[in-house]
Scaffold this active site. Structure first.
Site, PDB file in Angstrom:
ATOM      1  CG  ASP A 265      69.253 -77.918  37.450  1.00 16.07           C
ATOM      2  OD1 ASP A 265      69.798 -76.938  38.573  1.00 16.07           O
ATOM      3  OD2 ASP A 265      69.419 -78.899  37.142  1.00 16.07           O
ATOM      4  N   GLY A 304      70.835 -75.369  46.963  1.00 15.37           N
ATOM      5  CA  GLY A 304      70.667 -74.639  48.834  1.00 15.37           C
ATOM      6  C   GLY A 304      71.029 -73.267  48.965  1.00 15.37           C
ATOM      7  CG  ASP A 325      76.461 -80.535  40.594  1.00 17.24           C
ATOM      8  OD1 ASP A 325      75.174 -79.816  41.590  1.00 17.24           O
ATOM      9  OD2 ASP A 325      76.164 -81.008  39.795  1.00 17.24           O
TER      10      ASP A 325
HETATM   11  C1  GLA Z   1      73.250 -79.349  37.970  1.00 20.94           C
HETATM   12  C2  GLA Z   1      72.359 -79.692  38.939  1.00 20.94           C
HETATM   13  C3  GLA Z   1      73.061 -81.146  38.557  1.00 20.94           C
HETATM   14  C4  GLA Z   1      72.360 -82.039  37.149  1.00 20.94           C
HETATM   15  C5  GLA Z   1      72.943 -81.442  36.442  1.00 20.94           C
HETATM   16  C6  GLA Z   1      71.836 -81.906  35.021  1.00 20.94           C
HETATM   17  O1  GLA Z   1      74.513 -79.276  37.910  1.00 20.94           O
HETATM   18  O2  GLA Z   1      73.088 -80.054  39.978  1.00 20.94           O
HETATM   19  O3  GLA Z   1      71.868 -82.529  39.912  1.00 20.94           O
HETATM   20  O4  GLA Z   1      70.883 -82.338  36.945  1.00 20.94           O
HETATM   21  O5  GLA Z   1      72.706 -79.651  37.076  1.00 20.94           O
HETATM   22  O6  GLA Z   1      72.386 -80.524  33.848  1.00 20.94           O
END
Ligand code: GLA
Length: 501
Positions: A265, A304, A325
């Site tokens: 991430d 994305g 998200d």
């Molecule tokens: C980001 C990701 C989420 C999750 C959080 C965790 O926002 O997009 O899906 O993994 O981090 O902190």
């Protein structure tokens, strides 16, 4: 007399300069830090420059920076508004009291909270000498995720509250609920498992996860696969330890624990690298995972950006997030839906567009809305990562997550992502080609009233002699009998050609 005059002038001068003398000077680096029960330290930093009554600078979170757009000081009181480059905005106000900054933070969709920051000389989030990104090379497919990954992930419901005990209970419940046997094989721990590194740089778990290898063994003993999470930056999105400068070491550790899936991430990597370096940065972990020789599904999560679908497979990615998200609202779910058709062509076996995890069963949508969510994710050939409490599911939630036909559409071996064919009034028509010449159709009613519809078979390119299964009503439809469907508000009709066996 002269003396009197002089002291009068002095008093007057003091009076006139008072606002300046007593106005706070907030210029400097301010640090808030608080140790959490899991052993992790939460940090927020304010880098402020005061010029008269104007404030500029940045707010820093472990996950990234927000640039101050507007900031002002009035006496010892201040207000600022700060933004990330993709528009996430935080407002703060507060006062300087003695040598402490008392701040109230207003984030979107959250209760305001308060913190106290103190001056510090160095910025804990500053990274000197950022490691240059490597030269690019193309990966051959790793042979994994021939159909979209399917399982469960801890984030949508538990966020930072996930721990060893809960994961074990989820593993048990995935078996007893029938989810595992319906195909939900991955049990993935998202952010907040990370501890510090030991003296040789090996990542440790925090005190919510006493023994990750033992936990992975437990999950495997239930016939499930085990997933974990990290970030290419120094910190994860929740501010825990990331993999920056430790990629190879972390991949080895994951392999030694028995990890089968990694979600990687971006978050704090944004402080170090521009979007144009994303491919190279993700390639590093791709290389590190390959070097372990363990089959590990590689899930890219960078929302994305930088047309990830064009280069995701080249860095060994099996799936890549296509958006920011999701949250447990119909509105947000449909915002995501509306961006998926245009990128459908980039999905294929081993490499999937990921419109984020499921919210089914988390309580923020109606049952019809959750059916729409599940149906469209299946039409998208999306990863199906449930995000609800599988220990405790309502009959409706079970019927949605465990519907064999919707799972079969999602997992269809042809691996072609469905697309929006057209919109008619409030109804969106989606079509997905399936293996063996089959097809799935989803008609989604965006209105908040029920819609009676006749499916425009011909316009959708459907043979007039086909037989279809109405997936949510378990009914057989033959054309040209041409039934009228009443699609509930925000609901869906999902049809799949009945396979000739
Ligand atoms: C980001 C990701 C989420 C999750 C959080 C965790 O926002 O997009 O899906 O993994 O981090 O902190």
């Amino acid at each position: 007399m002269v003396l009197r005059m002089k002291s009068l002038i002095a008093v007057l001068a003091l009076f006139l300069s008072a606002p300046l003398m007593f106005a706070a000077d907030l210029t400097g680096i301010w640090l808030y830090s608080a140790k959490q029960p899991d052993g992790h330290t939460d940090r927020e930093v304010f880098v402020l420059r005061q010029n008269g009554t104007q404030l500029s600078g940045k707010l820093e979170r472990a996950w990234g920076n927000l640039v101050i757009q507007q900031g002002s000081v009035d006496g010892n009181h201040f207000t600022v508004t700060a933004k990330t480059d993709d528009g996430y905005t935080i407002a703060c106000d507060g006062t300087l009291e003695g040598d402490k900054l008392h701040v109230t933070v207003h984030e979107p969709n959250a209760k305001p909270y308060e913190l106290v920051a103190a001056r510090t000389k160095t910025d804990p989030f500053l990274v000197a000498n950022v490691i240059p990104s490597p030269a690019l090379h193309d990966f051959l497919p790793n042979g994994l995720a021939k159909t979209p990954p399917i399982g469960w992930n801890s984030w949508n419901l538990f966020a930072g509250r996930i721990d060893d005990k809960t994961v074990r209970e989820m593993a048990d419940a995935m078996v007893s609920s029938g989810l595992r046997d319906a195909g939900y094989i991955y049990l993935n721990i998202d952010d907040t498992w990370e501890g510090d590194r030991d003296a040789s740089g090996v990542i440790q778990t925090n005190n919510k996860f006493p023994d990750m290898k033992a936990l992975a063994d437990y999950v495997h003993s239930k016939g499930l696969k085990f997933g974990i999470y990290s970030s290419p930056g120094p910190y994860t999105c929740a501010g825990y330890e990331g993999s920056y400068a430790h990629e190879a070491q972390d991949a080895k550790t994951y392999a030694s624990w028995g990890v089968d899936y990694l979600k990687y991430d971006w978050c704090s990597a944004s402080r170090l690298y521009p979007d144009s370096a994303m491919r190279a940065v993700y390639q590093k972990m791709g290389d590190a995972l390959r070097a372990t020789n363990r089959p590990i599904v590689n899930s890219l999560c960078q929302y994305g950006r930088d047309n990830v679908w064009e280069w995701g497979p080249k860095v060994g990615g099996n799936l890549w997030r296509t958006t920011g998200d999701i949250n447990d609202t119909y509105k947000r779910m449909m915002e995501i839906v509306d961006t998926q058709s245009a990128i459908a062509k980039w999905a294929s076996p081993g490499q999937w567009n990921d419109p984020d995890m499921l919210e089914v069963g988390n309580g923020g949508m109606t049952t019809d809305e959750y059916r729409t969510h599940m149906s469209l994710w299946a039409m998208f050939a999306a990863p199906l990562l449930a995000g609800n409490d599988v220990r405790n599911m309502s009959a409706d939630t079970r019927s949605i997550l465990l519907n064999k036909d919707v799972i079969a559409i999602d997992q269809d071996p042809l691996g072609k992502q469905g697309q929006l064919v057209f919109k008619r009034g409030d109804v969106d028509y989606w079509k997905r080609p399936l293996s063996g010449g089959g097809v799935a159709i989803a008609a989604v009613n965006r209105a908040s009233t029920a819609a009676p519809v006749k499916i425009p078979w011909r316009d959708l390119g459907i043979e007039p002699t086909s037989a279809f299964k109405d997936v949510w009503n378990s009914k057989l439809i033959t054309i040209p009998s041409d039934p009228t469907f009443t699609i509930p508000p925000h609901g869906v009709v999902l049809l799949r050609t009945e396979l000739v066996r």
